[in-house]
Design a protein around this motif. Structure first.
Motif, PDB file in Angstrom:
ATOM      1  N   PHE A 164      26.849  28.542  52.788  1.00 28.35           N
ATOM      2  CA  PHE A 164      26.141  29.076  53.947  1.00 28.35           C
ATOM      3  C   PHE A 164      26.677  28.491  55.244  1.00 28.35           C
ATOM      4  CE2 PHE A 164      22.849  29.198  57.163  1.00 28.35           C
ATOM      5  CZ  PHE A 164      22.527  30.547  57.158  1.00 28.35           C
ATOM      6  N   LYS A 165      27.107  27.253  55.216  1.00 28.97           N
ATOM      7  CA  LYS A 165      27.648  26.631  56.436  1.00 28.97           C
ATOM      8  C   LYS A 165      28.850  27.411  56.956  1.00 28.97           C
ATOM      9  CE  LYS A 165      26.028  21.987  55.521  1.00 28.97           C
ATOM     10  NZ  LYS A 165      26.402  20.606  55.221  1.00 28.97           N
ATOM     11  N   ALA A 166      29.688  27.904  56.052  1.00 30.84           N
ATOM     12  CA  ALA A 166      30.839  28.710  56.468  1.00 30.84           C
ATOM     13  C   ALA A 166      30.370  30.025  57.075  1.00 30.84           C
ATOM     14  CB  ALA A 166      31.770  28.966  55.282  1.00 30.84           C
ATOM     15  N   LEU A 167      29.406  30.664  56.428  1.00 30.75           N
ATOM     16  CA  LEU A 167      28.875  31.915  56.970  1.00 30.75           C
ATOM     17  C   LEU A 167      28.256  31.672  58.346  1.00 30.75           C
ATOM     18  CD1 LEU A 167      27.137  33.402  53.799  1.00 30.75           C
ATOM     19  CD2 LEU A 167      29.321  34.108  54.804  1.00 30.75           C
ATOM     20  N   ALA A 168      27.494  30.610  58.482  1.00 37.63           N
ATOM     21  CA  ALA A 168      26.850  30.291  59.753  1.00 37.63           C
ATOM     22  C   ALA A 168      27.869  29.991  60.847  1.00 37.63           C
ATOM     23  CB  ALA A 168      25.896  29.117  59.580  1.00 37.63           C
ATOM     24  N   ALA A 169      29.071  29.622  60.434  1.00 38.92           N
ATOM     25  CA  ALA A 169      30.156  29.377  61.386  1.00 38.92           C
ATOM     26  C   ALA A 169      30.984  30.640  61.634  1.00 38.92           C
ATOM     27  CB  ALA A 169      31.045  28.245  60.883  1.00 38.92           C
ATOM     28  N   GLY A 170      30.594  31.749  60.994  1.00 40.56           N
ATOM     29  CA  GLY A 170      31.297  33.012  61.200  1.00 40.56           C
ATOM     30  C   GLY A 170      32.497  33.209  60.296  1.00 40.56           C
ATOM     31  N   ARG A 171      32.556  32.454  59.192  1.00 35.98           N
ATOM     32  CA  ARG A 171      33.680  32.570  58.265  1.00 35.98           C
ATOM     33  C   ARG A 171      33.218  33.164  56.942  1.00 35.98           C
ATOM     34  NH1 ARG A 171      34.009  27.306  59.920  1.00 35.98           N
ATOM     35  NH2 ARG A 171      33.542  26.582  57.807  1.00 35.98           N
ATOM     36  N   VAL A 172      33.929  34.179  56.491  1.00 35.92           N
ATOM     37  CA  VAL A 172      33.604  34.833  55.227  1.00 35.92           C
ATOM     38  C   VAL A 172      34.881  35.387  54.628  1.00 35.92           C
ATOM     39  CG1 VAL A 172      33.146  37.111  56.253  1.00 35.92           C
ATOM     40  CG2 VAL A 172      32.017  36.475  54.110  1.00 35.92           C
ATOM     41  N   SER A 173      34.900  35.495  53.324  1.00 34.66           N
ATOM     42  CA  SER A 173      36.007  36.196  52.676  1.00 34.66           C
ATOM     43  C   SER A 173      35.409  37.242  51.740  1.00 34.66           C
ATOM     44  CB  SER A 173      36.917  35.235  51.902  1.00 34.66           C
ATOM     45  OG  SER A 173      36.278  34.779  50.728  1.00 34.66           O
ATOM     46  N   PHE A 174      36.080  38.358  51.687  1.00 36.67           N
ATOM     47  CA  PHE A 174      35.726  39.412  50.736  1.00 36.67           C
ATOM     48  C   PHE A 174      36.855  39.501  49.727  1.00 36.67           C
ATOM     49  CE2 PHE A 174      33.278  40.719  54.471  1.00 36.67           C
ATOM     50  CZ  PHE A 174      32.037  40.943  53.902  1.00 36.67           C
ATOM     51  N   LEU A 175      36.547  39.974  48.535  1.00 32.49           N
ATOM     52  CA  LEU A 175      37.590  40.165  47.532  1.00 32.49           C
ATOM     53  C   LEU A 175      38.592  41.216  47.984  1.00 32.49           C
ATOM     54  CD1 LEU A 175      35.430  40.258  44.282  1.00 32.49           C
ATOM     55  CD2 LEU A 175      36.970  38.417  45.009  1.00 32.49           C
ATOM     56  N   GLY A 176      38.083  42.264  48.594  1.00 34.28           N
ATOM     57  CA  GLY A 176      38.931  43.393  48.963  1.00 34.28           C
ATOM     58  C   GLY A 176      38.933  44.414  47.841  1.00 34.28           C
ATOM     59  N   ALA A 177      39.217  45.632  48.197  1.00 32.42           N
ATOM     60  CA  ALA A 177      39.127  46.734  47.245  1.00 32.42           C
ATOM     61  C   ALA A 177      40.042  46.536  46.038  1.00 32.42           C
ATOM     62  CB  ALA A 177      39.445  48.057  47.937  1.00 32.42           C
ATOM     63  N   GLU A 178      41.273  46.160  46.268  1.00 28.46           N
ATOM     64  CA  GLU A 178      42.216  46.043  45.145  1.00 28.46           C
ATOM     65  C   GLU A 178      41.737  45.010  44.139  1.00 28.46           C
ATOM     66  OE1 GLU A 178      44.613  48.023  44.327  1.00 28.46           O
ATOM     67  OE2 GLU A 178      44.588  49.189  46.167  1.00 28.46           O
ATOM     68  N   ARG A 179      41.276  43.842  44.609  1.00 29.68           N
ATOM     69  CA  ARG A 179      40.800  42.814  43.672  1.00 29.68           C
ATOM     70  C   ARG A 179      39.473  43.211  43.059  1.00 29.68           C
ATOM     71  NH1 ARG A 179      40.545  37.364  46.488  1.00 29.68           N
ATOM     72  NH2 ARG A 179      39.646  36.716  44.508  1.00 29.68           N
ATOM     73  N   ALA A 180      38.552  43.751  43.853  1.00 33.59           N
ATOM     74  CA  ALA A 180      37.239  44.118  43.320  1.00 33.59           C
ATOM     75  C   ALA A 180      37.341  45.269  42.319  1.00 33.59           C
ATOM     76  CB  ALA A 180      36.293  44.500  44.456  1.00 33.59           C
ATOM     77  N   LEU A 181      38.221  46.221  42.596  1.00 29.92           N
ATOM     78  CA  LEU A 181      38.408  47.347  41.684  1.00 29.92           C
ATOM     79  C   LEU A 181      39.362  47.000  40.556  1.00 29.92           C
ATOM     80  CD1 LEU A 181      38.713  50.210  44.291  1.00 29.92           C
ATOM     81  CD2 LEU A 181      36.824  49.848  42.696  1.00 29.92           C
ATOM     82  N   GLY A 182      40.298  46.103  40.831  1.00 26.24           N
ATOM     83  CA  GLY A 182      41.322  45.760  39.852  1.00 26.24           C
ATOM     84  C   GLY A 182      40.791  45.005  38.656  1.00 26.24           C
ATOM     85  N   GLN A 183      39.564  44.522  38.739  1.00 24.83           N
ATOM     86  CA  GLN A 183      38.973  43.770  37.649  1.00 24.83           C
ATOM     87  C   GLN A 183      38.302  44.685  36.618  1.00 24.83           C
ATOM     88  OE1 GLN A 183      36.367  40.809  39.298  1.00 24.83           O
ATOM     89  NE2 GLN A 183      37.898  40.104  40.733  1.00 24.83           N
ATOM     90  N   GLU A 184      38.543  45.978  36.735  1.00 28.10           N
ATOM     91  CA  GLU A 184      37.898  46.941  35.816  1.00 28.10           C
ATOM     92  C   GLU A 184      38.521  46.872  34.448  1.00 28.10           C
ATOM     93  OE1 GLU A 184      36.494  50.587  38.370  1.00 28.10           O
ATOM     94  OE2 GLU A 184      38.624  50.265  38.624  1.00 28.10           O
TER      95      GLU A 184
END
Length: 184
Positions: A164-184
């Protein structure tokens, strides 16, 4: 000093705009549109932005940190400040902007409630159904909606592992479509 309050920064304002920018970038990933057939239209893009902003807001508001609700509100405010600005840039008249933003707010609120209920539901198909109704505007649930639902769940799990400290500092990472979909 009421006038001074007009110039005071609200909690998490800058951080929320950074998080919102990351959500927009994730939503614009071409793979959502090419691999899943998400409509590459203003509505389709709004729907994908709504998914990612929902994920961030849900992550923030459910965090045990008492600042989570403030961060969630700041994210919501950032999204609709951007929507207001975008409508103006598209040439929507000043008198119509407020009505259109209200319509968008209502649409987002409905989607967020549906997604939150679907994620909490024991019915594993509920999220795909909600996505089909909102992203593809259909009651029939295409295979792409099931694939998007799996990807959304993966993104939610990924966000849940971020501090949460990272989010509160405005930092986030997303998997992205290729990684999120590629795990199928």
């Amino acid at each position: 000093m009421p006038l001074a309050s007009l110039f005071r920064r609200r909690p998490f304002e800058a951080e929320a705009f950074r998080l919102y920018g990351a959500a927009v970038a994730a939503a614009r990933d071409p793979a959502w549109y090419a691999r899943l057939g998400v409509p590459d239209t203003l509505d389709g893009r709004f729907d994908m932005i709504s998914v990612f902003v929902f994920l961030l807001i849900d992550r923030a508001r459910t965090d045990p940190d008492p600042r989570g609700s403030d961060l969630a509100q700041a994210l919501f405010d950032a999204m609709f400040a951007d929507m207001d600005q975008n409508l103006r840039e598209l040439g929507v008249g000043d008198l119509s902007v407020g009505k259109k933003v209200k319509t968008m707010w209502e649409a987002f609120n409905g989607r967020a409630r549906a997604y939150a209920a679907a994620i909490e539901s024991p019915d594993r198909g509920a999220l795909a159904e909600a996505l089909a109704r909102n992203v593809w505007r259909t009651e029939a649930v295409p295979e792409a909606a099931h694939r998007l639902a799996k990807a959304v769940r993966r993104e939610a799990e990924h966000l849940g592992r971020q501090d949460f400290k990272a989010l509160a500092a405005g930092r986030v990472s997303f998997l992205g479509a290729e990684r999120a979909l590629g795990q199928e």
